[in-house]
Design a protein around this motif. Structure first.
Motif, short mmCIF file in Angstrom:
data_model
loop_
_atom_site.label_atom_id
_atom_site.label_comp_id
_atom_site.label_asym_id
_atom_site.label_seq_id
_atom_site.Cartn_x
_atom_site.Cartn_y
_atom_site.Cartn_z
N GLY A 199 1.67 8.86 -8.92
CA GLY A 199 1.84 9.80 -10.03
C GLY A 199 2.52 9.16 -11.22
N ARG A 200 3.57 8.43 -10.96
CA ARG A 200 4.29 7.77 -12.05
C ARG A 200 3.43 6.70 -12.71
NH1 ARG A 200 10.16 5.61 -10.65
NH2 ARG A 200 10.33 7.87 -10.24
N ILE A 201 2.64 6.01 -11.92
CA ILE A 201 1.76 4.98 -12.48
C ILE A 201 0.70 5.61 -13.38
CG2 ILE A 201 0.06 3.22 -11.89
CD1 ILE A 201 1.66 2.66 -9.36
N LYS A 202 0.14 6.78 -12.98
CA LYS A 202 -0.87 7.46 -13.80
C LYS A 202 -0.27 7.92 -15.13
CE LYS A 202 -3.69 10.29 -11.84
NZ LYS A 202 -4.21 11.42 -11.03
N ARG A 203 0.97 8.45 -15.08
CA ARG A 203 1.59 8.90 -16.33
C ARG A 203 1.87 7.72 -17.26
NH1 ARG A 203 4.36 12.30 -12.67
NH2 ARG A 203 6.13 10.87 -12.64
N CYS A 204 2.23 6.59 -16.70
CA CYS A 204 2.49 5.42 -17.53
C CYS A 204 1.22 4.89 -18.17
CB CYS A 204 3.16 4.32 -16.69
SG CYS A 204 4.84 4.74 -16.15
N LEU A 205 0.10 5.05 -17.47
CA LEU A 205 -1.17 4.53 -17.99
C LEU A 205 -1.91 5.54 -18.87
CD1 LEU A 205 -2.50 2.70 -14.80
CD2 LEU A 205 -1.33 1.70 -16.76
N VAL A 224 0.84 -1.21 0.00
CA VAL A 224 0.00 0.00 0.00
C VAL A 224 0.87 1.25 0.00
CG1 VAL A 224 -1.65 1.33 1.35
CG2 VAL A 224 -1.97 -1.14 1.07
N VAL A 225 1.91 1.27 0.84
CA VAL A 225 2.81 2.43 0.88
C VAL A 225 3.49 2.63 -0.46
CG1 VAL A 225 4.91 3.34 1.95
CG2 VAL A 225 3.15 2.25 3.36
N LEU A 226 3.91 1.56 -1.10
CA LEU A 226 4.57 1.66 -2.39
C LEU A 226 3.64 2.21 -3.46
CD1 LEU A 226 7.18 1.05 -3.96
CD2 LEU A 226 6.28 -1.23 -4.41
N LEU A 227 2.39 1.77 -3.46
CA LEU A 227 1.43 2.26 -4.45
C LEU A 227 1.14 3.74 -4.26
CD1 LEU A 227 -1.10 -0.73 -4.58
CD2 LEU A 227 0.54 -0.07 -6.34
N ILE A 228 1.05 4.17 -3.00
CA ILE A 228 0.77 5.60 -2.74
C ILE A 228 1.93 6.46 -3.20
CG2 ILE A 228 0.41 7.29 -0.91
CD1 ILE A 228 -1.16 5.15 0.61
N SER A 229 3.15 6.04 -2.92
CA SER A 229 4.31 6.86 -3.29
C SER A 229 4.54 6.89 -4.79
CB SER A 229 5.55 6.30 -2.59
OG SER A 229 5.80 4.96 -2.99
#
Length: 287
Positions: free
Chosen positions: A238-244, A230-235
């Motif tokens: 932003g990068r995950i949204k840009r990749c998607l 959970v901590v890793l996903l929160i941090s």
């Protein structure tokens, strides 16, 4: 003073007429036999004896006859019996009287003593045994195990004969039960018995303590892993949204041809009025 002397003489006479108590805590470990004296006073000596399983005669271990110490090295007896399997016992002596013989057990399994482990479950006790022991390879199914069992503190009178592991059922829950195992050949005891081992029979509905500890550890590990995820996903959200995020450019094949013709300034619209171009008009032609 005279009364005290008479009491001492009577006590000595009583002790001289009563045999000593047998030694306690007798066991052998790598051919080193040790024991502890009984809780009584007075001079006591000890004698160690042995016999092979194919004989009924007990013989003295030459180096351990009427000794005052409480140990004896008995490796010399190994050569006196087939496969080195002998039975041992120790007697206490005092003023010509001897105690009842105390049988010897073996702490560790070997070619002449079964190696066992126990598993307790509600109402039962499983004795784990090795079917492929040395005597079985020599004598086949004629050499098996005799499993003695009973409540802790009571004589182990009940027994089962088995070639491999066995479960003892219908035991009282919440009580400690003990067992010892010895090889037998054609119903004749062979070698030394294993030292007595005891286990508590758990009650139904109450899982063993070890199982509860394992479950608790697994739950804690899973919760820690989930928290880290959970901590890793929160941090990294932003990068995950840009990749998607999809690209902004619209592919040309998705734009229809009429749409292009309508918005092309070079190509006239079909609705515009068609006109003929007049190439030349002179003023003289007008008059």
């Amino acid at each position: 003073m005279l009364f005290f002397v008479l009491c001492v003489q009577v006590a000595v006479k009583v002790l001289s007429e009563a045999p000593p108590a047998p030694p306690q805590n007798i066991h052998v470990d790598k051919w080193n036999l040790t024991w502890t004296p009984a809780t009584e006073e007075g001079p006591v000596n000890y004698t160690v004896q042995y016999r092979s399983f194919d004989s009924t005669v007990w013989r003295n271990v030459e180096a351990c006859v009427q000794i005052n110490w409480m140990y004896c090295h008995v490796e010399s007896t190994k050569a006196e019996a087939e496969h080195g399997c002998v039975m041992l016992r120790v007697q206490a002596g005092r003023w010509g009287l001897t105690s009842d013989p105390a049988q010897v057990c073996n702490r560790h399994g070997d070619s002449c003593t079964p190696e066992i482990s126990l598993t307790a479950q509600p109402g039962s006790l499983t004795v784990h045994l090795n079917r492929s022991h040395g005597l079985a390879l020599e004598y086949g199914d004629h050499a098996i195990h005799r499993v003695y069992y009973g409540k802790e503190g009571e004589p182990l009178k009940e027994f089962k004969d088995t070639a491999s592991s066995v479960s003892i059922d219908k035991l009282q829950e919440g009580q400690r039960y003990c067992t010892k195992v010895q090889y037998i050949y054609y119903n004749t005891l062979v070698g030394l018995a294993s030292c007595t081992q005891c286990e508590l029979i758990p009650e139904s509905g109450n899982p063993p303590k070890q199982t509860g500890v394992i479950v608790a550890v697994v739950v804690v590990i899973v919760m820690v892993i989930l928290s880290l995820m959970v901590v890793l996903l929160i941090s990294l959200r932003g990068r995950i949204k840009r990749c998607l995020r999809p690209p902004y450019q619209i592919p040309q094949n998705l734009i229809s041809k009429p749409f292009l013709e309508h918005h092309n300034p070079i190509c006239p619209s079909p609705s515009e009025e068609r006109c003929d171009v007049i190439s030349c008009i002179s003023p003289d032609d007008l008059f």
